[in-house]
Design a protein around this motif. Sequence first.
Motif, PDB file in Angstrom:
ATOM      1  N   UNK A  88       3.292 -31.003  12.016  1.00 49.65           N
ATOM      2  CA  UNK A  88       4.094 -32.059  12.659  1.00 49.65           C
ATOM      3  C   UNK A  88       3.233 -33.290  12.898  1.00 49.65           C
ATOM      4  N   UNK A  89       2.058 -33.093  13.445  1.00 47.51           N
ATOM      5  CA  UNK A  89       1.137 -34.195  13.696  1.00 47.51           C
ATOM      6  C   UNK A  89       0.751 -34.874  12.385  1.00 47.51           C
ATOM      7  N   UNK A  90       0.488 -34.088  11.352  1.00 48.13           N
ATOM      8  CA  UNK A  90       0.114 -34.634  10.049  1.00 48.13           C
ATOM      9  C   UNK A  90       1.223 -35.532   9.499  1.00 48.13           C
ATOM     10  N   UNK A  91       2.439 -35.022   9.471  1.00 49.54           N
ATOM     11  CA  UNK A  91       3.542 -35.792   8.901  1.00 49.54           C
ATOM     12  C   UNK A  91       3.902 -36.998   9.764  1.00 49.54           C
ATOM     13  N   UNK A  92       3.792 -36.870  11.070  1.00 55.22           N
ATOM     14  CA  UNK A  92       4.020 -38.020  11.949  1.00 55.22           C
ATOM     15  C   UNK A  92       2.968 -39.102  11.710  1.00 55.22           C
ATOM     16  N   UNK A  93       1.729 -38.692  11.492  1.00 57.10           N
ATOM     17  CA  UNK A  93       0.667 -39.668  11.193  1.00 57.10           C
ATOM     18  C   UNK A  93       0.937 -40.364   9.861  1.00 57.10           C
TER      19      UNK A  93
ATOM     20  N   UNK B  99       8.114 -45.115   3.269  1.00 53.41           N
ATOM     21  CA  UNK B  99       8.657 -44.718   4.574  1.00 53.41           C
ATOM     22  C   UNK B  99       9.701 -43.618   4.410  1.00 53.41           C
ATOM     23  N   UNK B 100      10.533 -43.725   3.376  1.00 51.48           N
ATOM     24  CA  UNK B 100      11.542 -42.698   3.118  1.00 51.48           C
ATOM     25  C   UNK B 100      10.870 -41.362   2.824  1.00 51.48           C
ATOM     26  N   UNK B 101       9.842 -41.394   2.020  1.00 49.70           N
ATOM     27  CA  UNK B 101       9.105 -40.177   1.690  1.00 49.70           C
ATOM     28  C   UNK B 101       8.519 -39.544   2.952  1.00 49.70           C
ATOM     29  N   UNK B 102       7.923 -40.359   3.821  1.00 48.66           N
ATOM     30  CA  UNK B 102       7.344 -39.842   5.064  1.00 48.66           C
ATOM     31  C   UNK B 102       8.430 -39.267   5.974  1.00 48.66           C
ATOM     32  N   UNK B 103       9.574 -39.954   6.077  1.00 50.11           N
ATOM     33  CA  UNK B 103      10.678 -39.426   6.891  1.00 50.11           C
ATOM     34  C   UNK B 103      11.194 -38.115   6.323  1.00 50.11           C
ATOM     35  N   UNK B 104      11.231 -38.007   4.988  1.00 47.87           N
ATOM     36  CA  UNK B 104      11.665 -36.764   4.354  1.00 47.87           C
ATOM     37  C   UNK B 104      10.721 -35.612   4.696  1.00 47.87           C
ATOM     38  N   UNK B 105       9.419 -35.880   4.741  1.00 51.13           N
ATOM     39  CA  UNK B 105       8.462 -34.840   5.136  1.00 51.13           C
ATOM     40  C   UNK B 105       8.758 -34.336   6.546  1.00 51.13           C
ATOM     41  N   UNK B 106       8.977 -35.282   7.453  1.00 50.67           N
ATOM     42  CA  UNK B 106       9.278 -34.923   8.844  1.00 50.67           C
ATOM     43  C   UNK B 106      10.567 -34.113   8.909  1.00 50.67           C
TER      44      UNK B 106
ATOM     45  N   UNK C 230      -7.925 -42.825   1.383  1.00 56.65           N
ATOM     46  CA  UNK C 230      -8.868 -41.901   2.029  1.00 56.65           C
ATOM     47  C   UNK C 230      -8.185 -41.071   3.102  1.00 56.65           C
ATOM     48  N   UNK C 231      -7.239 -41.672   3.797  1.00 60.82           N
ATOM     49  CA  UNK C 231      -6.519 -40.942   4.838  1.00 60.82           C
ATOM     50  C   UNK C 231      -5.698 -39.817   4.229  1.00 60.82           C
ATOM     51  N   UNK C 232      -4.949 -40.131   3.173  1.00 58.43           N
ATOM     52  CA  UNK C 232      -4.166 -39.086   2.507  1.00 58.43           C
ATOM     53  C   UNK C 232      -5.081 -38.001   1.931  1.00 58.43           C
ATOM     54  N   UNK C 233      -6.208 -38.404   1.394  1.00 57.27           N
ATOM     55  CA  UNK C 233      -7.158 -37.428   0.866  1.00 57.27           C
ATOM     56  C   UNK C 233      -7.657 -36.521   1.994  1.00 57.27           C
ATOM     57  N   UNK C 234      -7.983 -37.124   3.121  1.00 58.32           N
ATOM     58  CA  UNK C 234      -8.447 -36.358   4.280  1.00 58.32           C
ATOM     59  C   UNK C 234      -7.381 -35.375   4.752  1.00 58.32           C
ATOM     60  N   UNK C 235      -6.143 -35.836   4.841  1.00 57.57           N
ATOM     61  CA  UNK C 235      -5.053 -34.949   5.260  1.00 57.57           C
ATOM     62  C   UNK C 235      -4.810 -33.851   4.225  1.00 57.57           C
ATOM     63  N   UNK C 236      -4.958 -34.192   2.945  1.00 60.05           N
ATOM     64  CA  UNK C 236      -4.799 -33.192   1.895  1.00 60.05           C
ATOM     65  C   UNK C 236      -5.866 -32.109   1.977  1.00 60.05           C
ATOM     66  N   UNK C 237      -7.085 -32.518   2.263  1.00 55.51           N
ATOM     67  CA  UNK C 237      -8.170 -31.551   2.450  1.00 55.51           C
ATOM     68  C   UNK C 237      -7.868 -30.669   3.655  1.00 55.51           C
ATOM     69  N   UNK C 238      -7.428 -31.288   4.749  1.00 54.56           N
ATOM     70  CA  UNK C 238      -7.088 -30.524   5.958  1.00 54.56           C
ATOM     71  C   UNK C 238      -6.006 -29.492   5.647  1.00 54.56           C
ATOM     72  N   UNK C 239      -4.939 -29.914   4.965  1.00 51.02           N
ATOM     73  CA  UNK C 239      -3.832 -29.010   4.668  1.00 51.02           C
ATOM     74  C   UNK C 239      -4.296 -27.863   3.770  1.00 51.02           C
ATOM     75  N   UNK C 240      -5.081 -28.177   2.755  1.00 49.40           N
ATOM     76  CA  UNK C 240      -5.579 -27.134   1.857  1.00 49.40           C
ATOM     77  C   UNK C 240      -6.464 -26.153   2.616  1.00 49.40           C
ATOM     78  N   UNK C 241      -7.308 -26.669   3.490  1.00 53.08           N
ATOM     79  CA  UNK C 241      -8.177 -25.810   4.297  1.00 53.08           C
ATOM     80  C   UNK C 241      -7.368 -24.877   5.195  1.00 53.08           C
ATOM     81  N   UNK C 242      -6.187 -25.334   5.623  1.00 53.33           N
ATOM     82  CA  UNK C 242      -5.316 -24.515   6.485  1.00 53.33           C
ATOM     83  C   UNK C 242      -4.464 -23.544   5.668  1.00 53.33           C
ATOM     84  N   UNK C 243      -4.606 -23.566   4.343  1.00 54.31           N
ATOM     85  CA  UNK C 243      -3.853 -22.652   3.494  1.00 54.31           C
ATOM     86  C   UNK C 243      -2.588 -23.238   2.909  1.00 54.31           C
ATOM     87  N   UNK C 244      -2.328 -24.497   3.173  1.00 53.23           N
ATOM     88  CA  UNK C 244      -1.147 -25.175   2.637  1.00 53.23           C
ATOM     89  C   UNK C 244      -1.528 -25.896   1.343  1.00 53.23           C
TER      90      UNK C 244
END
Length: 183
Positions: free
Chosen positions: A88-93, A135-142, A26-40
């Motif tokens: 930055x906040x999204x990927x850190x979370x 964790x590697x995937x998240x670090x790669x995003x950052x 649900x968290x990833x879904x929420x962040x995905x919705x946020x990113x899409x809403x921001x145009x990403x």
Amino acid sequence: MDTKRISATLEEALSTQMNVELFQSHTYLSYGIWATDKGYDGIGNFLMRHSLEERNHAIKFMQYVLNRGGKPTVSALKGAEGDPQNLTDCFNRVFKHEVENTEKIYNLVNMAFEEKDWATWNFLQWFVKEQIEEETLAMDLIDKLKIAGGDRATDESLFNLDKDLGKAEDDAELARNANSENP
């Protein structure tokens, strides 16, 4: 005859982890919705695909408990902690969630070890490996966002990052796959 092959303690702990994985989904879904809403759209797509992967992790826990004669319990899920302030906040979370999840998996491994439940200990090794990837995937995003310029990235850099993540594989490359020909 009692056919239950898992202790009540581990049954409850694995059910709890199943619900943690659902919360992660649900968290990833929420962040995905946020990113899409921001145009990403690419980043949103990436995060929404990852949401499905987290749900599949929950299903693995559910199925394992059922296979061992237990009955997993689905609990109510709290919502994500609110929208990120920026990428930055999204990927850190995302990274923070993965580190916390790793700690929970390690606690389950310790419980299985203490109970000498080798079937559960063995089952959990897949998740230990998976958390390295997560964790590697998240670090790669950052890292990718930092390379693009972080919060001061140009529109062009963010456009390219978004496009690349939209097409990116969901799996991180693991060090154990490295060799002298493929470092």
